[in-house]
Design an enzyme around this catalytic site. Structure first.
Site, short mmCIF file in Angstrom:
data_model
loop_
_atom_site.label_atom_id
_atom_site.label_comp_id
_atom_site.label_asym_id
_atom_site.label_seq_id
_atom_site.Cartn_x
_atom_site.Cartn_y
_atom_site.Cartn_z
N HIS A 217 0.81 -1.21 0.00
CA HIS A 217 0.00 0.00 0.00
C HIS A 217 0.85 1.26 0.00
O HIS A 217 0.31 2.36 -0.14
CB HIS A 217 -0.99 -0.04 1.16
CG HIS A 217 -2.18 -0.89 0.84
ND1 HIS A 217 -3.47 -0.44 0.86
CD2 HIS A 217 -2.26 -2.19 0.44
CE1 HIS A 217 -4.30 -1.41 0.50
NE2 HIS A 217 -3.59 -2.49 0.26
N SER A 221 -0.08 -1.25 -6.37
CA SER A 221 0.08 -2.50 -7.10
C SER A 221 0.76 -2.28 -8.43
O SER A 221 0.60 -1.22 -9.06
CB SER A 221 -1.28 -3.14 -7.36
OG SER A 221 -1.89 -3.52 -6.16
N LYS A 245 -14.10 -8.42 -8.01
CA LYS A 245 -13.31 -9.31 -8.85
C LYS A 245 -12.66 -10.40 -8.00
O LYS A 245 -12.64 -11.57 -8.40
CB LYS A 245 -12.24 -8.51 -9.60
CG LYS A 245 -11.55 -9.31 -10.68
CD LYS A 245 -10.89 -8.43 -11.71
CE LYS A 245 -10.23 -9.27 -12.79
NZ LYS A 245 -10.02 -8.52 -14.04
N ASP A 246 -12.16 -10.03 -6.82
CA ASP A 246 -11.55 -11.03 -5.93
C ASP A 246 -12.60 -12.02 -5.44
O ASP A 246 -12.33 -13.21 -5.32
CB ASP A 246 -10.90 -10.34 -4.72
CG ASP A 246 -9.54 -9.73 -5.08
OD1 ASP A 246 -9.00 -10.10 -6.14
OD2 ASP A 246 -9.04 -8.90 -4.31
N GLU A 289 5.89 -33.95 -0.17
CA GLU A 289 4.66 -33.45 -0.75
C GLU A 289 4.97 -32.75 -2.07
O GLU A 289 6.08 -32.26 -2.28
CB GLU A 289 3.99 -32.48 0.23
CG GLU A 289 3.45 -33.17 1.46
CD GLU A 289 2.13 -33.87 1.18
OE1 GLU A 289 2.16 -35.01 0.66
OE2 GLU A 289 1.08 -33.31 1.48
#
Lengths: 432, 188
Positions: A217, A221, A245-246, A289
Site C-alpha cells: 500500500h 500494485s 473481482k476477488d 509433498e
C-alpha cells in the site's frame, strides 16, 4: 486521494466515536475502499487475496484440529484417525486442512508466477517481493512440520531425511541435528516441538503478511503493463471493483477446492502416510509433498563431490541457494522494463524457466536413477543459469518493445495508442 | 537527549567520550545478558536427561546361533547384529581395502570379536533401513545388506560396495561386558 490521514465523516455516531480515537474505519476506507488501483488487472491479480483466504482457512481449521490432536508418538496416529472417524465433522476439518495446504501452495505459486512474469519485484517493490520470499520460506517450514504430525510412515521418514540434511553442515552438523531432534533420532521430543512450531509459525506468517500488504500500500500494485498509473484515468477505487473481482475469483477457486475436498481428498497425499510410523521399515520410495518436489530434485541432483564439498552438502547448499536467490532477484534482473509483454527475448527465457521448474518437479517425484539423474542435473544447472547468467545479461542486450505512455492508452480502445506507439523510438534501456 | 550528548562531547576527544564508553559497555553487558538469558531456551531443546539415560542398551547374544541375526533399537535407531558364518568372515577379510569406496579392513571395524557384526541399520545415503537381516531378505551382490531405496549394496562387513551410499554402515561404540553380552553406546 489515497494519501493524507483526512478522517472520513461517518454517519453512524458509534463508528464516528471510535474513528476519532482509533481511526481504523478511516484506514479501511482509505486502504480498501477508495484505494486507487490500476484499472487493468487481469485474473492473475486475484491470487494474493486467494492466498490470504487460504492462510485464514488453515489457521481456522488448524486451531480446531489442535483441540483433538495428541502430539505424542504413541497417540498421534490414533488421534488423527479418531478425528477422521469419531470427532463431529472431523473428517471435513482434516480434509480442508490437508487440501488447504496444497491449494495454499498452488495459489502462492501462481501469485509468484504473476510477480515474475510482470516484473512486480522491480523497483520500488523490492522489499515487498523479499517479504513475500520470507512468507514462502515460513510456509515451507510450516508445511514440512505439519506433515510430520499425523506420524505416518511418510511423516516419520520425510522428517528423518530432511532433518538429516543439517548433519551435512561441517563440524557442528551432528550436534545441530541432535538438538533439532531433542534425542538421537526423530522421536517424541521431535514430534512435540514440531507441533508447537507448527502452531506458532502461521501467526508469524500472518505478521509478515501484514508487512507485505503494508509495503504494497506504499508503492501501490503493479499491473499487466508494468508502467505506473499516471493519474485518475489509470485507476479504479479498490471497492467495489476489485473486491468484486476477488470475490468472483474466490468463488471459482472454492468450486475447484470443494471438488478436491469432497471427491478426491487424498489425491495429493501419499497412501504410505496411512501406515503408522515404523523406525524399522523404510517406505520403498520416500517422496515429499508435491509442492517441495522441484527443490527435492535440486537436493538430489548433486551426486558428486565438488572440490572439498561432499555431494550431500553440495545438494543442501544448492537447494537452499535456489530459494535464497529469489531475495536477490530484484538486482539480478537488470532490465528496467517490468512486464514480460514488452520483453520479446526474455519472454522465451521466462517460459523456458517455467518448463525447467516443472521438469524439476517431475524429476523430484521419480526415483533418482538412470537418465533421471542427468535430466535433474541439467534442469538444476539451467535453474541457476537463468538467475545468474540470463537475467543479468538480458537486461543489457535486449531491445524491449515500446511501452505505452499510460495504462489508459494501453487498455482503452480509443486511447489512440497505435500511432503514438509507432512514433515512440525503442531504446534498450527504455524506462518503465 | 541527542542535544545533551552533543553538548557533553569534548571536541578534543573526537569519537571517544565518556558517554560513548558508557553506551558501549552497557550494550556489551546487554548483549551478554541476552545471550545468557536465551541459552536456557535453546538448551531446553537438547536431549533431556531421560532421553540421555536411554543412550546405552544391553544385548544378550547367547541365544544367537551362527548365521542368525537380531535387530535391537538403540537411541531410536535399529542396530543390526549378525553372528557371521566363517565363510562370511573369510570373505570380509579377503577384500583388498584399496578397492573400497570407504576403505576399511574388517579387523578395523570389528577388532574384538569378528564373529559378531554390529552396525547401525541405516543406509548412509539417506537413512533408509537396508534389507538383509532375515535370511529370506535380498542381501545384495555382496552378501551383506541391500538398501531398496536407491540400491546400495553392503558386504558381509557392512561396507559399501556399490550404489550411492558414501560410507560404510556405521559401527556404533559397543563393548563386551561378558563373553556373549554387549553394551551398545559405551566405548570398549
Amino acid at each position: 486521494m489515497a494519501h493524507g490521514s483526512s478522517a472520513v465523516n461517518f454517519k453512524n455516531p458509534a463508528v464516528r466515536w471510535v474513528d476519532r480515537r482509533l481511526p481504523i474505519f478511516s484506514m479501511m476506507h482509505r486502504e480498501y475502499g477508495e484505494f486507487p488501483t490500476p484499472r487493468n488487472f487481469n485474473y492473475l491479480w486475484n491470487f494474493g487475496a486467494l492466498s490470504m483466504f487460504f492462510l485464514i482457512l488453515m489457521i481456522a481449521t488448524g486451531v480446531m484440529l489442535a483441540m483433538h490432536y495428541t502430539p505424542s508418538t504413541d497417540d498421534a496416529f490414533a488421534s488423527v484417525e479418531r478425528i477422521m472417524r469419531d470427532v463431529n465433522g472431523g473428517w471435513l476439518l482434516r480434509y480442508l486442512h490437508m487440501n488447504g495446504a496444497s491449494f495454499f501452495f498452488i495459489v502462492v505459486y501462481i501469485h509468484m508466477f504473476r510477480g515474475l512474469f510482470y516484473g512486480s519485484y522491480k523497483a520500488p517493490r523490492e522489499l515487498l517481493w523479499m517479504l513475500g520470499v520470507v512468507i514462502f520460506l515460513l510456509m515451507m517450514a510450516t508445511a514440512f512440520m505439519g506433515y510430520v504430525l499425523p506420524w505416518g510412515q511418510m511423516s516419520y521418514w520425510g522428517a528423518t531425511v530432511i532433518t538429516n540434511l543439517f548433519s551435512t553442515i561441517p563440524v557442528a552438523g551432528d550436534a545441530i541435528v541432535t538438538w533439532l531432534w531433542g534425542g538421537f533420532s526423530v522421536d517424541n521430543p521431535t514430534l512435540n516441538r514440531f507441533f508447537s512450531l507448527h502452531f506458532l509459525l502461521p501467526f508469524v506468517i500472518l505478521g509478515v503478511v501484514v508487512l507485505h500488504i503494508a509495503a504494497l500500500h506504499v508503492t501501490g500494485s503493479n499491473n499487466p503493463t508494468g508502467i505506473e498509473p499516471k493519474g485518475p484515468q489509470d485507476t479504479l477505487p479498490f471497492h467495489p471493483y476489485y473486491t468484486m473481482k476477488d470475490t468472483f475469483g474466490l468463488a471459482v477457486c472454492l468450486i475447484l477446492f470443494s471438488i478436491m475436498v469432497f471427491f478426491a481428498p487424498n489425491f495429493m497425499g501419499h497412501p504410505d502416510n496411512y501406515i503408522p510410523a515404523n523406525p524399522l521399515v523404510t517406505p520403498s520410495h520416500i517422496v515429499p509433498e508435491w509442492y517441495f518436489l522441484p527443490f527435492y530434485a535440486i537436493l538430489r541432483a548433486v551426486t558428486f563431490n565438488f572440490l572439498f564439498i561432499p555431494a550431500e552438502l553440495g545438494g543442501v547448499i544448492l537447494m537452499f541457494g535456489s530459494i535464497i536467490l529469489l531475495f536477490f532477484l530484484p538486482w539480478l534482473d537488470t532490465s528496467k522494463v517490468r512486464s514480460t509483454k514488452y520483453r520479446p527475448v526474455y519472454k522465451w527465457f521466462f517460459w523456458l524457466f517455467v518448463i525447467d521448474v516443472l521438469v524439476l518437479g517431475y524429476m523430484g517425484s521419480q526415483p533418482a536413477e538412470g537418465i533421471n539423474v542427468l535430466i535433474a542435473q541439467l534442469a538444476t544447472l539451467y535453474y541457476f543459469v537463468h538467475f545468474l547468467v540470463v537475467l543479468p545479461l538480458l537486461g543489457k542486450f535486449e531491445r524491449p518493445k515500446p511501452l505505452p505512455r499510460s495504462i489508459a492508452e494501453a487498455v482503452l480502445p480509443r486511447g489512440g495508442g497505435a500511432a503514438d506507439m509507432a512514433a515512440a523510438p525503442a531504446r534498450p534501456m527504455d524506462k518503465a | 537527549m541527542a542535544d545533551t550528548t552533543e553538548h557533553g562531547a569534548d571536541p578534543e576527544h573526537e569519537g571517544g567520550t565518556r558517554r560513548d564508553f558508557l553506551y558501549l559497555t552497557t550494550a556489551a553487558v546487554g548483549v551478554v545478558g541476552l545471550g545468557v538469558a536465551v541459552w536456557p531456551f535453546i538448551n531446553s531443546m537438547n536431549p533431556a536427561a531421560d532421553t540421555l539415560a536411554l543412550a546405552t542398551v544391553d544385548v544378550d547374544l547367547s541365544a544367537l546361533e551362527v548365521g542368525q541375526a537380531i535387530t535391537v533399537m538403540w537411541q531410536g535407531k535399529p542396530v543390526f547384529i549378525r553372528y557371521r558364518t566363517p565363510e562370511e568372515i573369510t570373505e570380509a577379510e579377503s577384500v583388498d581395502p584399496a578397492i573400497l569406496p570407504d576403505p576399511q579392513t574388517d579387523a578395523e571395524r570389528f577388532p574384538v570379536e569378528p564373529n559378531y557384526m554390529v552396525v547401525v541399520g541405516l543406509c548412509t545415503h539417506l537413512g533408509c533401513v537396508p534389507l538383509g537381516q532375515k535370511s529370506t531378505d535380498p542381501r545384495g551382490d555382496y552378501g551383506g545388506y541391500f538398501c531398496p531405496c536407491h540400491g546400495s549394496h553392503y558386504d558381509t562387513s557392512g561396507r559399501i560396495r556399490q550404489g550411492p551410499a558414501p560410507e560404510n554402515l556405521l559401527v556404533p561404540a559397543y563393548a563386551f561386558v561378558e563373553e556373549r553380552q554387549i553394551v551398545i553406546g559405551e566405548e570398549a
